[in-house]
Design an enzyme around this catalytic site. Structure first.
Site, short mmCIF file in Angstrom:
data_model
loop_
_atom_site.label_atom_id
_atom_site.label_comp_id
_atom_site.label_asym_id
_atom_site.label_seq_id
_atom_site.Cartn_x
_atom_site.Cartn_y
_atom_site.Cartn_z
N ARG A 1 -57.77 7.81 -4.11
CA ARG A 1 -59.08 7.43 -3.59
C ARG A 1 -59.97 6.76 -4.64
O ARG A 1 -60.99 6.17 -4.29
CB ARG A 1 -59.84 8.67 -3.11
N ARG B 1 -68.49 15.79 4.12
CA ARG B 1 -67.77 15.95 5.38
C ARG B 1 -68.58 16.83 6.32
O ARG B 1 -68.95 17.95 5.96
CB ARG B 1 -66.39 16.57 5.13
N ASN C 1 -62.34 8.38 11.20
CA ASN C 1 -62.31 8.81 12.59
C ASN C 1 -63.44 9.77 12.94
O ASN C 1 -64.11 9.62 13.97
CB ASN C 1 -60.96 9.45 12.91
N THR D 1 -61.22 3.93 5.52
CA THR D 1 -60.32 5.04 5.26
C THR D 1 -59.07 4.55 4.55
O THR D 1 -58.56 3.47 4.88
CB THR D 1 -59.90 5.80 6.53
N ILE D 2 -58.59 5.33 3.59
CA ILE D 2 -57.33 4.97 2.94
C ILE D 2 -56.15 5.22 3.88
O ILE D 2 -55.04 4.76 3.61
CB ILE D 2 -57.12 5.73 1.62
N ASP D 3 -56.38 5.94 4.98
CA ASP D 3 -55.30 6.27 5.92
C ASP D 3 -54.97 5.12 6.87
O ASP D 3 -53.92 5.15 7.52
CB ASP D 3 -55.66 7.50 6.74
N GLY E 1 -52.33 11.53 3.84
CA GLY E 1 -52.10 11.06 5.21
C GLY E 1 -51.72 12.24 6.07
O GLY E 1 -50.55 12.58 6.19
N GLU F 1 -48.54 13.91 3.48
CA GLU F 1 -48.99 15.29 3.46
C GLU F 1 -48.92 15.97 4.83
O GLU F 1 -48.83 17.19 4.92
CB GLU F 1 -50.42 15.39 2.91
#
Length: 358
Positions: free
Chosen positions: A285, A74, A112, A134-136, A179, A232
């Site tokens: 994930r 990250r 993002n 992304t899993i989101d 999330g 979350e």
């Protein structure tokens, strides 16, 4: 003409990254004379010049492999133009290493934050193509991101399994799903797993209404257990009145590890029902991508190869109305796709008696 393509994966990992890397590489080898450069650990590798020239055999046997063969890290976008204690100008280093690697194009797989940095590099004159991971499922202007459906399958399985223990013990079970800003994953897992209450960032909740939903279920339906799925990033209607910084400061001071523990204690105190928390966390994930995500990631990767062939840079691949296409990075970067509280998904959930605590 040979084209030298750099590939990196940035941000949180998810199932389907390797399938997408494979799609980009194998389609590029088929469509034109290509050389693939694997950049290690996301933007860190581009900043530090950590890369490997890949061979076609490096992409064999990775379709079903979870995680990413390139590694990831990250690198928050807000720090990209900030020169920190190491005195490294990150943007200049990325530009210099792009040229040092002899790249004709950089392909970035990420969410993002990754897209914002990809757009920054595009604006700095580099040839960049983005791929939505992304899993989101919260990247703007694409119907779906790869990794999302696998995480939904895993999260729904968690909810399914929690049902049996909740029923056996007559407990309220609060399940926290990843999330932070958008509630897509919690909504799908909750709806797919038969949750009784779903709390999303897009629909601030009233604790009293959450408690009432559980008490009504016990009284009217004679059900001695309930399943509460909490994103979350969910927050109460009281917190919704605060500025974001104030809300985060309040959360930092609370005694609970996360919002689900706060919700669980509120439920137990108000209803008297024994309440437990389950947080699958990074379990969502991990592992092999679903067949859907393998296919989607492959389609996205091969489409990126066509964009490279056409020298159509500054784009991010997307699924638009069920068809693969692309959007300008400049239009996607910095935007988040949120759950619409008036969407058919939310309305359908309400129609079958799911409470959103509002």
């Amino acid at each position: 003409m040979k084209r030298r393509i750099g590939i990196l994966t940035s941000g949180g990992d998810c199932p389907g990254l390797n399938a997408c890397i494979r799609g980009v590489a194998r389609a590029s080898y088929e469509l034109f004379d290509a050389e693939i450069v694997g950049i290690a650990d996301g933007y860190r590798g581009l900043i530090e010049g950590d890369y490997t020239v890949m061979k076609p055999e490096d992409f064999h046997g990775i379709l079903t492999l979870g995680g990413t063969i390139l590694g990831t890290s990250r690198r928050p976008y807000r720090y990209m133009r900030v020169i920190e204690d190491d005195n490294v100008d990150k943007v200049e280093n990325m530009k210099k290493n792009y040229k040092k690697m002899g790249l004709d194009c950089l392909v970035t797989l990420g969410g993002n934050g990754t897209h914002k940095t990809a757009n920054l590099l595009s604006e700095e004159g580099l040839n960049v193509i983005g791929l939505p991971k992304t899993i989101d499922n919260d990247i703007w202007a694409t119907d779906v991101t790869f990794g999302f459906h696998t995480a939904v399958d895993i999260g729904t399985d968690v909810v399914d399994r929690i049902h049996t223990t909740a029923n056996s013990h007559g407990r309220v079970m609060v399940i926290e799903i990843m999330g932070n800003k958008a509630g897509w994953l919690s909504l799908y897992c909750g709806l797919g797993g038969g949750a009784d209450v779903i709390l999303l960032p897009e629909i601030p909740y009233d604790p009293d209404k959450v408690n009432k939903a559980i008490l009504d279920r016990a009284e009217k339906q004679k059900r001695k257990f309930s399943i509460v799925v909490v994103a979350e990033g969910a927050f109460s209607q009281e917190e919704a009145k605060m500025k974001r910084k104030e809300r985060l400061a309040k959360r930092a001071e609370m005694k609970y590890p996360s919002v689900s523990y706060m919700v669980a204690e509120q439920i137990q105190q108000a209803t008297g029902f024994e309440t437990r928390v389950c947080n699958p966390g990074h379990y969502l994930r991990g592992g092999s991508p679903s067949a859907y995500d393998r296919v989607l990631a492959t389609i996205f990767g091969t489409y990126a190869a066509h964009l490279i062939k056409d020298e159509n840079y500054g784009q991010t691949v997307a699924m638009i109305g069920g068809k693969v296409g692309h959007n300008p990075l400049s239009e996607v970067a910095g935007k988040t796709k949120f759950v619409d509280p008036e969407s058919d998904l939310v309305k359908s959930a309400r129609d079958i008696g799911v409470s959103f605590g509002d």
